[in-house]
Design a protein around this motif. Structure first.
Motif, short mmCIF file in Angstrom:
data_model
loop_
_atom_site.label_atom_id
_atom_site.label_comp_id
_atom_site.label_asym_id
_atom_site.label_seq_id
_atom_site.Cartn_x
_atom_site.Cartn_y
_atom_site.Cartn_z
N GLU A 109 0.80 -1.22 -0.35
CA GLU A 109 0.42 -0.37 -0.29
C GLU A 109 0.72 1.60 -0.35
N GLU A 110 1.95 1.01 0.52
CA GLU A 110 3.32 2.44 1.24
C GLU A 110 3.88 2.41 -0.45
N ALA A 111 4.16 1.14 -0.98
CA ALA A 111 4.34 1.60 -2.51
C ALA A 111 3.44 1.97 -3.63
N LYS A 112 2.25 1.72 -3.41
CA LYS A 112 1.38 2.06 -4.03
C LYS A 112 1.14 3.27 -3.78
N ALA A 113 0.87 3.84 -3.05
CA ALA A 113 0.72 4.96 -2.42
C ALA A 113 1.72 6.12 -2.86
N ALA A 114 3.28 5.92 -3.17
CA ALA A 114 4.00 6.53 -3.10
C ALA A 114 4.44 6.70 -4.79
N ALA A 115 3.84 5.80 -5.50
CA ALA A 115 4.30 5.92 -6.97
C ALA A 115 3.00 6.81 -7.37
N GLU A 116 1.49 6.50 -6.50
CA GLU A 116 0.88 7.91 -7.06
C GLU A 116 0.76 9.08 -6.50
N ASN A 117 1.30 9.52 -5.95
CA ASN A 117 1.54 10.95 -5.26
C ASN A 117 2.95 11.30 -6.62
N GLU A 118 3.96 10.39 -6.93
CA GLU A 118 4.90 10.61 -7.81
C GLU A 118 3.76 10.99 -9.39
N ARG A 119 2.96 10.00 -9.30
CA ARG A 119 2.95 10.57 -10.71
C ARG A 119 1.80 11.68 -10.65
N ARG A 120 0.87 11.85 -9.21
CA ARG A 120 0.23 13.46 -9.56
C ARG A 120 1.19 14.71 -9.55
N THR A 121 2.36 14.21 -9.01
CA THR A 121 3.80 15.46 -8.79
C THR A 121 4.23 15.11 -10.64
N GLN A 122 4.30 14.38 -10.86
CA GLN A 122 4.72 14.53 -12.88
C GLN A 122 3.95 15.26 -13.53
N LEU A 123 2.48 14.58 -13.17
CA LEU A 123 1.35 15.36 -14.01
C LEU A 123 0.69 16.43 -13.73
N LYS A 124 1.14 16.72 -12.02
CA LYS A 124 1.14 18.39 -12.07
C LYS A 124 2.31 19.00 -12.87
N GLN A 125 3.15 18.77 -12.77
CA GLN A 125 4.30 19.53 -13.04
C GLN A 125 4.32 19.63 -15.08
N ASP A 126 3.80 18.54 -15.41
CA ASP A 126 3.70 18.36 -16.70
C ASP A 126 2.18 19.62 -17.32
N LEU A 127 0.80 19.68 -16.37
CA LEU A 127 -0.37 20.48 -16.95
C LEU A 127 0.45 21.64 -16.62
N GLU A 128 0.91 21.73 -15.38
CA GLU A 128 1.63 23.29 -15.18
C GLU A 128 2.52 23.51 -16.40
N SER A 129 3.05 23.26 -17.20
CA SER A 129 3.69 23.83 -18.37
C SER A 129 2.94 23.40 -19.42
N ARG A 130 1.35 23.33 -19.22
CA ARG A 130 0.93 23.05 -20.55
C ARG A 130 0.51 23.77 -20.45
N PHE A 131 0.53 24.53 -19.42
CA PHE A 131 -1.04 25.58 -19.02
C PHE A 131 0.61 26.73 -20.06
N LYS A 132 1.11 26.68 -18.97
CA LYS A 132 2.57 27.94 -19.20
C LYS A 132 2.25 27.91 -21.16
N SER A 133 2.51 27.26 -21.48
CA SER A 133 2.84 27.30 -23.66
C SER A 133 1.70 27.40 -23.73
N ILE A 134 0.47 27.25 -23.15
CA ILE A 134 -1.02 27.84 -24.30
C ILE A 134 -0.56 29.42 -23.63
N ALA A 135 -0.54 30.11 -22.45
CA ALA A 135 -0.90 31.49 -22.58
C ALA A 135 0.71 32.03 -23.57
N MET A 136 1.42 30.98 -23.76
CA MET A 136 2.30 31.26 -24.22
C MET A 136 2.50 31.25 -25.24
#
Length: 216
Positions: A109-136
């Motif tokens: 469960e801890e490994a699953k939670a860590a993987a989910e957090n990593e996924r969220r972090t990567q996706l968050k960074q990806d979305l924020e990068s996409r938002f900036k790209s749309i703005a620019m």
């Protein structure tokens, strides 16, 4: 005369030898009994010690599973045939198996939670990068293309977007008027800026984003 003396001493020799043989036999029996008693006493001590060690494992709430298993191995190495020791070993084995299963489940469960957090972090960074790209974006066409690409990670273009405008120390939140991801991305395109940062991402069973929470 000499013959009588010889016979007399011979009889005494035989008698003495007999006494010595009986004495040695008694000494040998006594030594054997002492050795057997010593062995019995040592076995009793081992059995008592084994029982104590096994009961301590069952009552132990602070040692690691590995430490408990090592103690159990020490008891097994004694190779005691005492029925109570054998029963206690079986009880400890069952308890440690259950503990091992719970530990593995927790680690999973801890490994699953860590993987989910990593996924969220990567996706968050990806979305924020996409938002900036749309703005620019270089133009409307470029922005629209990037918006369509961004929408692929969402369950639909109507996924709700909630923007936190205030949050107290207890975690209670006040939200701005709800929007959708389509409207939010169009707003970024029109205003050429990202008005808020990603605070939390929720997913549906298919792994698509089902809700986006922002914070100003």
């Amino acid at each position: 005369m000499h013959m009588k003396v010889f016979r007399k001493w011979s009889l005494w020799g035989i008698f003495a030898l007999g006494l010595l043989t009986v004495s040695l036999s008694q000494t040998g029996c006594s030594g054997k009994k002492k050795a057997e008693q010593a062995a019995a006493d040592e076995r009793a001590r081992q059995i008592a010690r084994a029982k104590q060690m096994l009961r301590e494992i069952l009552a132990d709430t602070s040692s690691s599973l590995e430490e408990k298993e090592a103690t159990l191995d020490q008891v097994r190495a004694m190779q005691l045939s005492d029925p109570e020791v054998i029963a206690l070993i079986a009880e400890v084995e069952a308890a440690l198996l259950k503990e091992r299963q719970l530990l593995e489940k927790q680690q999973e469960e801890e490994a699953k939670a860590a993987a989910e957090n990593e996924r969220r972090t990567q996706l968050k960074q990806d979305l924020e990068s996409r938002f900036k790209s749309i703005a620019m974006a270089s133009g409307v066409e470029d922005a629209n293309r990037q918006i369509e690409d961004a929408l692929q990670v969402f369950a639909s273009a109507q996924v709700p977007v909630l923007t936190i405008i205030a949050m107290n120390s207890e975690g209670l939140k006040d939200y701005d008027r709800p929007s959708t991801i389509r409207k939010f991305l169009d707003y970024i395109k029109d205003q050429k800026q990202v008005p808020a940062q990603i605070h939390h991402i929720r997913f549906n069973e298919a792994g698509k984003i089902s809700e986006l929470e922002l914070i100003k």
